[in-house]
Design an enzyme around this catalytic site. Structure first.
Site, PDB file in Angstrom:
ATOM      1  N   HIS A 165       0.827  -1.217   0.000  1.00 12.85           N
ATOM      2  CA  HIS A 165       0.000   0.000   0.000  1.00 12.85           C
ATOM      3  C   HIS A 165       0.857   1.261   0.000  1.00 12.85           C
ATOM      4  CE1 HIS A 165      -4.071  -1.727   1.513  1.00 12.85           C
ATOM      5  NE2 HIS A 165      -3.516  -2.470   0.585  1.00 12.85           N
ATOM      6  N   TYR A 175      -9.260   4.869   7.986  1.00 13.49           N
ATOM      7  CA  TYR A 175      -9.381   5.070   9.433  1.00 13.49           C
ATOM      8  C   TYR A 175     -10.388   6.191   9.632  1.00 13.49           C
ATOM      9  CZ  TYR A 175      -4.891   2.636  10.301  1.00 13.49           C
ATOM     10  OH  TYR A 175      -3.881   1.716  10.394  1.00 13.49           O
ATOM     11  N   PRO A 187      -4.211  -0.657  18.953  1.00 12.64           N
ATOM     12  CA  PRO A 187      -3.892  -1.062  17.577  1.00 12.64           C
ATOM     13  C   PRO A 187      -4.067   0.018  16.510  1.00 12.64           C
ATOM     14  CG  PRO A 187      -5.990  -1.996  18.265  1.00 12.64           C
ATOM     15  CD  PRO A 187      -5.429  -1.306  19.458  1.00 12.64           C
ATOM     16  N   LYS A 228       1.042  -0.935  15.280  1.00 14.43           N
ATOM     17  CA  LYS A 228       2.452  -1.056  15.679  1.00 14.43           C
ATOM     18  C   LYS A 228       2.811  -2.285  16.506  1.00 14.43           C
ATOM     19  CE  LYS A 228       3.976   2.601  13.678  1.00 14.43           C
ATOM     20  NZ  LYS A 228       4.616   2.380  12.395  1.00 14.43           N
ATOM     21  N   TYR A 288       3.963   6.267  10.640  1.00 16.74           N
ATOM     22  CA  TYR A 288       3.200   5.111  10.174  1.00 16.74           C
ATOM     23  C   TYR A 288       4.105   4.103   9.467  1.00 16.74           C
ATOM     24  CZ  TYR A 288      -1.006   2.645   8.658  1.00 16.74           C
ATOM     25  OH  TYR A 288      -1.985   1.698   8.469  1.00 16.74           O
TER      26      TYR A 288
HETATM   27  C1  PHB Z   1      -5.632  -4.981  10.424  1.00 20.51           C
HETATM   28  O1  PHB Z   1      -5.569  -5.144   9.188  1.00 20.51           O
HETATM   29  O2  PHB Z   1      -6.048  -5.869  11.190  1.00 20.51           O
HETATM   30  C2  PHB Z   1      -5.225  -3.666  10.982  1.00 20.51           C
HETATM   31  C3  PHB Z   1      -4.681  -2.711  10.137  1.00 20.51           C
HETATM   32  C4  PHB Z   1      -4.312  -1.483  10.659  1.00 20.51           C
HETATM   33  C5  PHB Z   1      -4.486  -1.213  11.999  1.00 20.51           C
HETATM   34  C6  PHB Z   1      -4.998  -2.171  12.846  1.00 20.51           C
HETATM   35  C7  PHB Z   1      -5.384  -3.418  12.340  1.00 20.51           C
HETATM   36  O3  PHB Z   1      -4.145  -0.001  12.495  1.00 20.51           O
END
Ligand code: PHB
Ligand code: APR
Length: 404
Positions: free
Chosen positions: A74, A208, A299, A303, A391
């Site tokens: 990505h 997000y 989460p 990280k 990130y």
């Molecule tokens: C996930 O794909 O499970 C995932 C991706 C990004 C995050 C948390 C979980 O910040």
């Protein structure tokens, strides 16, 4: 029975398995003790976003064959605030860095295959499943001993070093004398309800979303499987969240004009608490903690796994200095080296969490600050670049000079 090895590793999560594989490649013997069954370890659903640093370490371990084929690379992420979207172009803002979507469960499966596949017939089994570590002795000596039980029988494993990779609920952290330990802890007043759904992702990049009704995240596992999360209350149970309610909330919270979220059968649901936690030091005598046994993050910054891999990389490097040169120098500075990264990642994970969640306890003043933070991300390239650097994992590589 008494067993012996060079590095005794407690826990077959990503931290323990990766350490074992890296050591094996350098001819250093290790045994991993894991209290769950292989099937259980391979079926736990966790996050799945890998920094380039993480992919590099897995490559060093020879564990990227499937990741290279199936990982989804990505170039950016999308932040959404009450339906208003802002793309963070990771590649452009970090001069070329990307992230890879590949589930932690798959990383674990790949590492287990490698370790079990490389067992010479006459050798010690490299991973003992359903083996519960109960106590560690002799950490101040040059040959510490891990006590464990398997099939109702008591065993010991004597080694040169113990790697405590046994996650947040393991026994290793508590083996460091309490009077030497400092703990930093923050529990958030909300949880994540996560689903795996059999439906192609409705987005190419992760979304997000902050919404007045709470956070939501659209991630993915493959071109056929979506991974989505909604913020829920700490008192909620899975019974409070029938499938229709989950999809209805995801539609509202992720919603944006002209965009449609495709729905499909839900394969799995779990509720995860949100916590920031650091325990210091990460070492005592011949014991070294790595990953969730020493620290956990909410989460939102993706990280947890990346930090576990970074700790393990540092521990592996330090152990190699010991085995190659007989020098403890890098082992002695293990905690200090990890802590700089740990606090950078803690701050970023906390920032992303507080930016994107609806805190039921927030004041009207806090609400204005939250909106203003998002507006700054939209209007300031520097603010977006800072998020992008953290990130992809660049910011955590720098060594901070200030101390607390
Ligand atoms: C996930 O794909 O499970 C995932 C991706 C990004 C995050 C948390 C979980 O910040
Ligand atoms: N004896 C043996 N094994 C144990 C014991 C014990 N007493 N206690 C815990 N374990 C095992 C657990 O069953 C688990 O398999 O230790 C392992 C720890 O693995 P993880 O929890 O995956 O921790 P870690 O390897 O540090 O990986 C961190 O995993 O928890 C996620 O979000 C977190 O992504 C992050 C990553």
């Amino acid at each position: 029975m008494n067993h012996q090895t060079q590095v005794g590793i407690i826990g077959a999560g990503p931290a323990g398995l990766l350490l074992s594989q890296l050591l094996d490649q350098q001819g250093i013997r290790s045994v991993v003790l894991e209290n769950r069954s292989q099937e259980r370890v391979e079926s736990r659903q966790r996050a799945g976003l890998l920094e380039q640093n993480t992919v590099d370490r897995l490559r060093q371990a020879g564990a990227t064959d499937r990741l290279d084929r199936e990982g989804l690379v990505h170039d950016g992420i999308i932040l959404s605030y009450n339906g208003q979207r802002h793309r963070i172009d990771l590649v452009e803002l970090t001069s070329g860095s990307r992230v890879t979507i590949y589930a932690q469960t798959e990383v674990v499966k790949d590492l287990i295959r490698l370790r079990l596949g490389s067992t010479p017939l006459d050798a010690e089994v490299p991973i003992s499943f359903e083996a519960e570590a109960t106590r560690i002795d002799g950490l101040e000596s040059s040959s510490p001993t891990i006590h464990y039980t398997q099939n109702g029988e008591a065993h010991t494993l004597t080694c040169d070093f113990v790697a405590g990779c046994d996650g947040f609920h393991g026994i290793s952290r508590a083996s460091i004398p309490a009077e030497l330990t400092k703990v930093y802890d923050k529990v958030y007043p909300y949880c994540w309800l996560g689903i795996l759904a059999k439906v192609p992702p409705s987005t190419h990049e992760l979304i997000y979303a902050y919404h007045e009704r709470g956070f939501a995240l659209h991630s993915m596992r493959s071109p056929e499987i979506s991974r989505l999360y909604v913020q829920c209350n700490v008192t909620d149970t899975l019974e409070d969240w029938p499938d229709e309610r989950i999809w209805a909330e995801l539609q509202i919270r992720l919603g944006s004009t002209g965009w449609v979220l495709a729905e499909g059968p839900i394969l799995e649901k779990t509720i995860t608490p949100m916590r920031s936690f650091v325990s210091e030091p990460m070492q005592y005598g011949r014991l070294f903690l790595s990953g969730d046994s020493a620290h956990i993050v909410p989460p939102t910054g993706a990280k947890g796994l990346n930090m576990a891999v970074a700790d393990t990389g540092s521990l592996f490097d330090a152990l190699m200095t010991w085995y190659r040169e007989g020098s403890r120098a890098n082992l002695d500075t293990y905690t200090a080296g990890c802590m700089r990264r740990v606090w950078r990642v803690q701050e970023f994970s906390n920032f992303m969490t507080e930016l994107l969640h609806h805190n039921p306890d927030r004041t009207p003043f806090d609400a204005h600050l939250q909106t203003s933070r998002f507006n700054q991300l939209i209007t300031s390239r520097a603010a977006s670049a800072l998020v992008a650097e953290n990130y992809v994992g660049h910011a955590a590589k720098q060594s901070a000079e200030a101390t607390t």
